[in-house]
Design a protein around this motif. Sequence first.
Motif, short mmCIF file in Angstrom:
data_model
loop_
_atom_site.label_atom_id
_atom_site.label_comp_id
_atom_site.label_asym_id
_atom_site.label_seq_id
_atom_site.Cartn_x
_atom_site.Cartn_y
_atom_site.Cartn_z
N GLN A 1 60.65 -36.80 -0.35
CA GLN A 1 61.27 -35.47 -0.43
C GLN A 1 61.28 -34.93 -1.87
N TYR A 2 61.36 -35.84 -2.84
CA TYR A 2 61.43 -35.39 -4.25
C TYR A 2 60.17 -34.62 -4.65
N ASN A 3 59.03 -35.03 -4.07
CA ASN A 3 57.77 -34.37 -4.46
C ASN A 3 57.75 -32.90 -4.08
N LYS A 4 58.63 -32.52 -3.17
CA LYS A 4 58.59 -31.13 -2.68
C LYS A 4 59.61 -30.23 -3.38
N VAL A 5 60.46 -30.84 -4.21
CA VAL A 5 61.57 -30.06 -4.78
C VAL A 5 61.07 -28.83 -5.54
N PHE A 6 60.05 -29.02 -6.38
CA PHE A 6 59.59 -27.89 -7.22
C PHE A 6 58.22 -27.35 -6.83
N THR A 7 57.64 -27.91 -5.76
CA THR A 7 56.27 -27.48 -5.48
C THR A 7 56.14 -26.74 -4.16
N SER A 8 57.14 -26.86 -3.28
CA SER A 8 56.91 -26.31 -1.94
C SER A 8 57.44 -24.87 -1.81
N TYR A 9 57.07 -24.27 -0.72
CA TYR A 9 57.44 -22.88 -0.47
C TYR A 9 57.46 -22.64 1.03
N ARG A 10 58.49 -21.94 1.51
CA ARG A 10 58.56 -21.65 2.95
C ARG A 10 58.01 -20.26 3.23
N LEU A 11 56.84 -20.24 3.79
CA LEU A 11 56.14 -18.99 4.06
C LEU A 11 56.59 -18.45 5.42
N PRO A 12 57.08 -17.19 5.48
CA PRO A 12 57.54 -16.69 6.79
C PRO A 12 56.36 -16.41 7.70
N GLY A 13 56.54 -16.62 8.98
CA GLY A 13 55.49 -16.32 9.96
C GLY A 13 56.10 -15.59 11.14
N PRO A 14 55.28 -14.91 11.95
CA PRO A 14 55.83 -14.12 13.06
C PRO A 14 56.56 -14.95 14.11
N LYS A 15 56.06 -16.18 14.35
CA LYS A 15 56.71 -17.03 15.36
C LYS A 15 57.34 -18.26 14.72
N THR A 16 56.64 -18.76 13.71
CA THR A 16 57.14 -19.95 13.03
C THR A 16 56.72 -19.88 11.56
N ASP A 17 57.52 -20.47 10.70
CA ASP A 17 57.20 -20.46 9.27
C ASP A 17 56.29 -21.64 8.94
N THR A 18 55.77 -21.64 7.73
CA THR A 18 54.95 -22.76 7.28
C THR A 18 55.58 -23.30 6.01
N LEU A 19 55.69 -24.62 5.95
CA LEU A 19 56.16 -25.21 4.70
C LEU A 19 54.92 -25.56 3.89
N GLY B 1 66.06 -11.93 8.81
CA GLY B 1 65.55 -12.85 9.84
C GLY B 1 64.10 -13.18 9.51
N ARG B 2 63.64 -14.33 9.92
CA ARG B 2 62.31 -14.78 9.49
C ARG B 2 61.20 -13.92 10.09
N THR B 3 61.38 -13.47 11.32
CA THR B 3 60.34 -12.64 11.95
C THR B 3 60.26 -11.29 11.24
N GLN B 4 61.43 -10.72 10.92
CA GLN B 4 61.45 -9.43 10.24
C GLN B 4 60.82 -9.55 8.85
N TRP B 5 61.14 -10.62 8.15
CA TRP B 5 60.55 -10.82 6.80
C TRP B 5 59.04 -11.01 6.91
#
Length: 637
Positions: free
Chosen positions: A159-177, A244-248
């Motif tokens: 989990q530590y590897n993701k602290v500063f590198t990851s991003y939650r991309l919004p999607g119409p049905k589901t997001d992507t990490l 909301g994630r769908t709206q975003w």
Amino acid sequence: MPVLKREQARDMGDASGLPKLPVPPLQQTLEMYLKSMSHLIPEEQFRKTKAIVEKFGAPGGMGEFLQKKLIERSDHKANWVYDYWLEDMYLSNRLALPVNSSPVMVFPKQNFKGQSDVLRFAAHLISGVLEYKSLIDGRALPVDYARGQLAGTALCMDQYNKVFTSYRLPGPKTDTLVAPKSAVMPEPEHIIVACKNQFFVLDVVINVRRLNEKDLYTQLERIRKMADIEEERLPPIGLLTSDGRTQWAEARSVLIKDSTNRDSLDVIERCLCLVCLDEPSGIELTDTNRASLMLHGGGTDKNGGNRWYDKPMQFVIGADGCCGVVCEHSPFEGIVLVQCTEYLLRYMRGSPSKLMRAASMSELPAPRRLRWKCSPDIQTFLTASADKLQKLAKNLDMNVNKFTGYGKEFIKRQKMSPDAYVQVALQFAFYRCHGRLVPTYESASIRRFQEGRVDNIRSSTHEALAFVKAMVNSSKITDAEKMELLRTAIKAQTKYTVLAITGMAIDNHLLGLREIAKELKLEKPELFSDATYATSIQFILSTSQVPTTEEMFCCYGPVVPNGYGACYNPQMDHIIFCVSSFRDSAETCSDLFVKTLEGCLKEMQDLCRKCNTEAKPADSTERREGTPKVMKNGNKS
Ligand code: COA
């Protein structure tokens, strides 16, 4: 605690040196599922559910088939539940991130004596972030080891590897990490500084040299000045990420049609973290208010737009001293957030601000303001997002309470697990407020396994119900009998905890069976369309222990409209409870819950004092925790 570098841990076994998460036996899960729900639903409904579950688990039936498929999946995955869990718990959840999903850490109120103090604090903190990031990249963080129940086992550090590198991309049905596999960033690194709802790029490596604290301070000062120029201010685009994630996702798809916006988004998505320089909120900075401000920024008219919720780490530094961290939850758990934050606070305390000593570069390129082109469509999205955030902020009913009656030292002396005791107390309080128990979630770490995240301890056990009923309803039950019921409830809770942390809880397993059926395009098994299953995953009480060693606390919102979020931080002689709910629910009230909980904790202490024959004798610390000791002469000590 033994300190072992990750490289060494790797040498001890496979890539992480950790075992794989087991798939629990099918019949065990089905029995536990029935047992966990039988006392929470009407009898008639339970009879129906029992028949459905028995059919599912019958020899040669659907359950056995899906179980076989899950075991096959576990053969070729490091962690058979990880993807399913991530999708179900976070990425497919369409609710807005603030309050509903993103936990926060709240720092003690800071006393800044003006803007330069604020910027000095920010520069110092960023320096700490860069140090910590280099420890992660260099794989130099000491491996975490389990404490408490089954202490001593090494924990997964992924989990530590993701602290500063990851991003939650919004999607119409589901997001992507979005999380790069390699921890080493091949490109120069930057931080985004949010100030007055504007976003600025602060390069932290210039000409292959990492900026020192004085440079950082200089750049922050320049950012502050740029943010002050009113004519250059752009609309508060960050508000879109609070929707909301769908709206975003929809707004984002419009936003990226313009190349300027595309570039700005790209820069934000690749940053290490955000530093949000907030304006004074204008409200009294009590623990409760600081927690609320951290959760939603105070809404649109305060600092709600000075955020970018998709990014896992946002360090908030308010000019009025309201500081903390807002965390996008999908890449890591609260415990990792605590480790990182505590490192930073220790770093800031231990290494004096180096502003005066370092030699600054003579000419640093000016930080860049991110530009946005706002079409009328984007303006419409912004208005809607602003309105929703405002409502969300108004709706949050938060209560942070430091219970000073006693802490985990007293509970340990009762020869009881402090965590189990607090969980039973939460059940007691819920029952006293609502006259029933409800499906409850307590996060249990499964980091003992490769890529382990959490499973659920279902704390509303039969044994807890028997205890709370005895405490609330029956005057005919003796104290000794109540004590026995308390001991039994705590034993049941502790047993469930041990099952959960060893990978034998039921929630992940049921999720796995449900999802593999979907993956195989099979008809949804009746077990999962049954009303009882729907009830079982409506966690009206969502709880979590997040202990800290530095002075700060974690909190989060409820996960259902009529529920409570209850985060607790047990210390030696006190326990911090952060209870949240929604004002528009007629069923909940955080204030009432917290007051009731205090009463329940006191009743449990009285009971233990009167009847717990197993307790270790009180030592001198008892006085600090409880009522004043009465001396032989009748005077209070
Ligand atoms: N008698 C005396 N002492 C006892 C005891 C007993 N019967 N049972 C436990 N204790 C002691 C433990 O030895 C431990 O001592 P320590 O403080 O010296 O380490 C202490 O009490 C705490 O143990 P306990 O209260 O049982 O809880 P725990 O630390 O094992 O925590 C969980 C239980 C479920 C919270 C933990 O396993 C976990 O999973 N934590 C992660 C939660 C999480 O992910 N939160 C973030 C979500 S975002």
